[in-house]
Design a protein around this motif. Structure first.
Motif, mmCIF file in Angstrom:
data_model
loop_
_atom_site.group_PDB
_atom_site.id
_atom_site.type_symbol
_atom_site.label_atom_id
_atom_site.label_comp_id
_atom_site.label_asym_id
_atom_site.label_seq_id
_atom_site.Cartn_x
_atom_site.Cartn_y
_atom_site.Cartn_z
ATOM 1 N N GLY A 73 0.759 -1.287 -0.118
ATOM 2 C CA GLY A 73 -0.191 -0.031 0.103
ATOM 3 C C GLY A 73 1.077 1.333 -0.022
ATOM 4 N N ILE A 74 1.808 1.315 0.538
ATOM 5 C CA ILE A 74 2.847 2.340 0.791
ATOM 6 C C ILE A 74 3.523 2.605 -0.666
ATOM 7 C CG2 ILE A 74 5.114 3.220 1.829
ATOM 8 C CD1 ILE A 74 4.346 1.868 4.537
ATOM 9 N N MET A 75 3.898 1.382 -1.328
ATOM 10 C CA MET A 75 4.594 1.653 -2.569
ATOM 11 C C MET A 75 3.655 2.119 -3.434
ATOM 12 S SD MET A 75 6.880 -1.754 -2.474
ATOM 13 C CE MET A 75 7.791 -1.446 -4.103
ATOM 14 N N SER A 76 2.344 1.646 -3.439
ATOM 15 C CA SER A 76 1.407 2.158 -4.480
ATOM 16 C C SER A 76 0.966 3.707 -4.047
ATOM 17 C CB SER A 76 -0.095 1.348 -4.325
ATOM 18 O OG SER A 76 0.468 0.215 -4.620
ATOM 19 N N ALA A 77 0.999 4.007 -2.882
ATOM 20 C CA ALA A 77 0.786 5.533 -2.849
ATOM 21 C C ALA A 77 1.808 6.141 -3.074
ATOM 22 C CB ALA A 77 0.360 5.605 -1.131
ATOM 23 N N ALA A 78 3.000 5.769 -2.817
ATOM 24 C CA ALA A 78 4.275 6.583 -3.495
ATOM 25 C C ALA A 78 4.213 6.826 -4.837
ATOM 26 C CB ALA A 78 5.339 5.980 -2.768
ATOM 27 N N GLN A 79 3.958 5.765 -5.600
ATOM 28 C CA GLN A 79 3.990 5.823 -6.931
ATOM 29 C C GLN A 79 2.919 6.883 -7.588
ATOM 30 O OE1 GLN A 79 3.403 1.733 -8.031
ATOM 31 N NE2 GLN A 79 5.734 1.325 -8.225
ATOM 32 N N LEU A 80 1.726 6.842 -6.873
ATOM 33 C CA LEU A 80 0.613 7.823 -7.274
ATOM 34 C C LEU A 80 1.047 9.107 -7.129
ATOM 35 C CD1 LEU A 80 -2.448 5.689 -5.878
ATOM 36 C CD2 LEU A 80 -1.815 6.225 -8.539
ATOM 37 N N LEU A 81 1.667 9.371 -5.858
ATOM 38 C CA LEU A 81 1.978 10.678 -5.618
ATOM 39 C C LEU A 81 3.183 11.399 -6.367
ATOM 40 C CD1 LEU A 81 1.850 10.387 -1.602
ATOM 41 C CD2 LEU A 81 0.485 11.934 -3.049
ATOM 42 N N GLN A 82 3.930 10.457 -6.766
ATOM 43 C CA GLN A 82 5.036 10.867 -7.819
ATOM 44 C C GLN A 82 4.602 11.351 -8.943
ATOM 45 O OE1 GLN A 82 7.532 7.225 -7.774
ATOM 46 N NE2 GLN A 82 9.279 8.274 -6.707
ATOM 47 N N ARG A 83 3.419 10.883 -9.326
ATOM 48 C CA ARG A 83 2.837 11.498 -10.687
ATOM 49 C C ARG A 83 2.139 12.752 -10.462
ATOM 50 N NH1 ARG A 83 -0.246 5.856 -12.026
ATOM 51 N NH2 ARG A 83 1.712 4.463 -12.392
ATOM 52 N N SER A 84 1.904 13.225 -9.271
ATOM 53 C CA SER A 84 1.488 14.326 -8.855
ATOM 54 C C SER A 84 2.255 15.620 -8.939
ATOM 55 C CB SER A 84 0.765 14.490 -7.599
ATOM 56 O OG SER A 84 -0.131 13.391 -7.168
ATOM 57 N N GLU A 85 1.711 16.758 -9.271
ATOM 58 C CA GLU A 85 2.583 18.076 -9.292
ATOM 59 C C GLU A 85 3.148 18.259 -7.883
ATOM 60 O OE1 GLU A 85 3.429 19.950 -11.904
ATOM 61 O OE2 GLU A 85 2.128 18.806 -13.210
ATOM 62 N N LEU A 86 4.615 17.978 -7.842
ATOM 63 C CA LEU A 86 5.069 18.290 -6.464
ATOM 64 C C LEU A 86 6.311 19.439 -6.695
ATOM 65 C CD1 LEU A 86 5.517 14.510 -5.636
ATOM 66 C CD2 LEU A 86 3.790 16.253 -4.481
ATOM 67 N N ASN A 87 6.657 20.103 -5.533
ATOM 68 C CA ASN A 87 7.855 20.753 -5.509
ATOM 69 C C ASN A 87 8.987 19.964 -5.272
ATOM 70 O OD1 ASN A 87 8.333 20.416 -2.772
ATOM 71 N ND2 ASN A 87 6.741 21.883 -2.325
ATOM 72 N N GLU A 88 10.162 20.464 -5.755
ATOM 73 C CA GLU A 88 11.671 19.673 -5.684
ATOM 74 C C GLU A 88 11.775 19.109 -4.300
ATOM 75 O OE1 GLU A 88 13.445 19.134 -8.282
ATOM 76 O OE2 GLU A 88 11.930 19.864 -9.442
ATOM 77 N N ARG A 89 11.552 19.710 -3.403
ATOM 78 C CA ARG A 89 11.576 19.139 -1.836
ATOM 79 C C ARG A 89 10.852 18.071 -1.768
ATOM 80 N NH1 ARG A 89 8.734 19.313 2.838
ATOM 81 N NH2 ARG A 89 9.992 19.083 4.772
ATOM 82 N N ASP A 90 9.342 18.128 -1.938
ATOM 83 C CA ASP A 90 8.538 16.897 -1.950
ATOM 84 C C ASP A 90 8.726 15.772 -2.902
ATOM 85 O OD1 ASP A 90 7.119 18.219 -0.239
ATOM 86 O OD2 ASP A 90 5.385 18.990 -1.423
ATOM 87 N N LYS A 91 9.280 15.958 -4.227
ATOM 88 C CA LYS A 91 9.843 14.934 -5.095
ATOM 89 C C LYS A 91 10.858 14.106 -4.558
ATOM 90 C CE LYS A 91 8.531 17.000 -9.476
ATOM 91 N NZ LYS A 91 8.908 17.585 -10.852
ATOM 92 N N LYS A 92 11.915 14.996 -3.801
ATOM 93 C CA LYS A 92 12.977 14.125 -3.098
ATOM 94 C C LYS A 92 12.645 13.208 -2.006
ATOM 95 C CE LYS A 92 16.545 17.648 -4.045
ATOM 96 N NZ LYS A 92 17.364 18.585 -3.546
ATOM 97 N N LEU A 93 11.367 13.890 -1.228
ATOM 98 C CA LEU A 93 10.957 12.977 -0.187
ATOM 99 C C LEU A 93 10.299 11.807 -0.599
ATOM 100 C CD1 LEU A 93 9.722 15.758 2.400
ATOM 101 C CD2 LEU A 93 11.803 14.381 2.523
ATOM 102 N N MET A 94 9.524 12.117 -1.690
ATOM 103 C CA MET A 94 8.765 10.804 -2.305
ATOM 104 C C MET A 94 9.873 9.761 -2.848
ATOM 105 S SD MET A 94 5.767 11.303 -1.735
ATOM 106 C CE MET A 94 5.299 9.440 -2.216
ATOM 107 N N ASN A 95 10.817 10.358 -3.605
ATOM 108 C CA ASN A 95 11.770 9.506 -3.912
ATOM 109 C C ASN A 95 12.561 8.577 -2.881
ATOM 110 O OD1 ASN A 95 11.531 10.045 -6.822
ATOM 111 N ND2 ASN A 95 12.988 11.678 -6.600
ATOM 112 N N VAL A 96 12.667 9.241 -1.825
ATOM 113 C CA VAL A 96 13.188 8.563 -0.449
ATOM 114 C C VAL A 96 12.296 7.574 -0.114
ATOM 115 C CG1 VAL A 96 13.754 8.611 1.805
ATOM 116 C CG2 VAL A 96 14.658 10.362 0.255
ATOM 117 N N ILE A 97 10.885 7.844 -0.060
ATOM 118 C CA ILE A 97 10.017 6.942 0.372
ATOM 119 C C ILE A 97 9.807 5.541 -0.652
ATOM 120 C CG2 ILE A 97 7.473 6.497 0.827
ATOM 121 C CD1 ILE A 97 7.306 9.316 1.733
#
Length: 369
Positions: free
Chosen positions: A171-195
């Motif tokens: 569930g965490i991996m699926s949510a992370a993949q969905l969030l990566q497709r959203s409009e995120l700022n650079e900081r949030d993108k880095k955090l999502m990549n870590v997750i």
């Protein structure tokens, strides 16, 4: 000059005979007691003179007497000796005394018996020791059985835990993949990549733990073999590792003339483990090399790297679970990669071996058809 046919040779013999801590009995050729030492007489609660001219079997309990006359006496006459026979001396009011006896017969030049010598050892202490030893053995076996049962419970717990962790992690991996497709700022993108990368790493660890549990519970690594293009499989694994380590060179030398029967997912896992291990521990200045060959008789894949050799004492445990080669592995997982690789090799009825010297380290996976 002493007579070699006499049961008593010298004063030294008499001293040894009487002062011995075990029982000695000498009989004539018919089995009648000619001499008995003080030790044996004391065990029988009598004096040596009381037993002279009695048949040897008369100093034994009823069961011992029957066994002596029906088995030991014929055996003594046929082969001239018997060793370590357990019997009991006659009950003298203090109970029957358990003993071990050895018998020896001396014959003349006409093969006729001259005399017989019997050595008697107390068996009570020895039997107590043997009983204690048997008790200790049973306790050790019981403790081993308990430990084996506990080990099975532990492995089952690991397997269940690994299985149950997969669902929330998925569930965490699926949510992370969905969030990566959203409009995120650079900081949030880095955090999502870590997750995403961390959860993927955790998923791999759970897979390894479940493979370990399967191997430990006796089921082995499950495989689904089919005909596979080995060249395509190796190139795919090599390309994936090249993406993960773009700064490292991976070279390939193939001599593959036929398809191979294997589980492609498991062989990919094995080769990926070997490649990642070579990249992690090999020299950064030289490439990692994959050599492979396949024909009608066998197929084989080798992964080579230059760098520091693996010490001999490390090689002995290299394919054991939770083993880690050096400090570089401290953050690379649970130390299950090479263990699982060796289990995959066994599942394919193959072998996984390693050689390492100052020139290179080579892991070789081989399967005979």
């Amino acid at each position: 000059m002493t007579n070699s046919s006499s049961p008593i040779h010298s004063p030294d013999f008499d001293d040894f005979f009487e002062s011995s801590l075990c029982g000695f009995v000498i009989t004539d050729g018919e089995g009648k007691i000619a001499k008995i030492n003080s030790c044996a007489a004391q065990w029988l609660s009598g004096s040596p003179a009381q037993f002279t001219s009695k048949r040897f079997s008369e100093i034994l309990s009823i069961g011992g007497k029957i066994y002596f006359e029906t088995h030991l006496w014929p055996l003594l006459r046929m082969q001239g000796r018997f060793d370590e026979v357990s019997v009991e001396l006659i009950d003298t009011g203090k109970g029957k005394l358990p003993v071990y006896i050895n018998g020896y017969e001396r014959k003349d030049e006409n093969n006729q018996p001259i005399f017989m010598r019997f050595t008697i050892f107390k068996a009570s202490d020895r039997r107590l020791y043997e009983e204690n030893l048997e008790i200790a053995k049973k306790l050790a076996e019981n403790n081993l059985n308990i430990e084996q049962q506990n080990a099975i419970i532990r492995e089952q717990f690991i397997a269940v835990l690994g299985h149950d962790l997969r669902n929330p992690l998925g569930g965490i991996m699926s949510a992370a993949q969905l969030l990566q497709r959203s409009e995120l700022n650079e900081r949030d993108k880095k955090l999502m990549n870590v997750i995403h990368s961390s959860s993927k790493r955790m998923y791999e660890m759970i897979d390894n733990i479940m493979d370990l549990a399967r191997g430990r519970l006796g089921g082995g690594i499950p495989i689904n073999p089919r005909a596979v293009d080995l060249t395509e499989l190796l190139n795919q694994v090599s390309d994936e590792l090249q993406v993960a380590w773009p700064e490292r060179r991976i070279e390939a030398n193939y001599n593959i003339s036929t398809e191979v029967q294997c589980d492609p997912a498991r062989i990919s896992q094995l080769i990926s483990n070997l490649l990642a291990n070579a990249i992690t521990h090999g020299s950064v200045e030289t490439p990692v090399t994959i050599n492979a060959q396949a024909n009608k008789e066998f197929w084989e894949v080798s992964v080579l790297n230059e760098g520091k050799p693996i010490p001999e004492e490390v090689i002995k445990n290299l394919f054991h679970p939770f083993h880690r080669e050096g400090s570089k592995s401290n953050h690379n997982g649970l130390g299950l990669g090479l263990f699982i690789a060796s289990e995959i090799a066994k599942a394919h009825k193959g072998t996984l071996n390693v050689t390492s010297d100052k020139v290179q380290t080579c892991f070789t996976f081989s399967v005979k058809k």
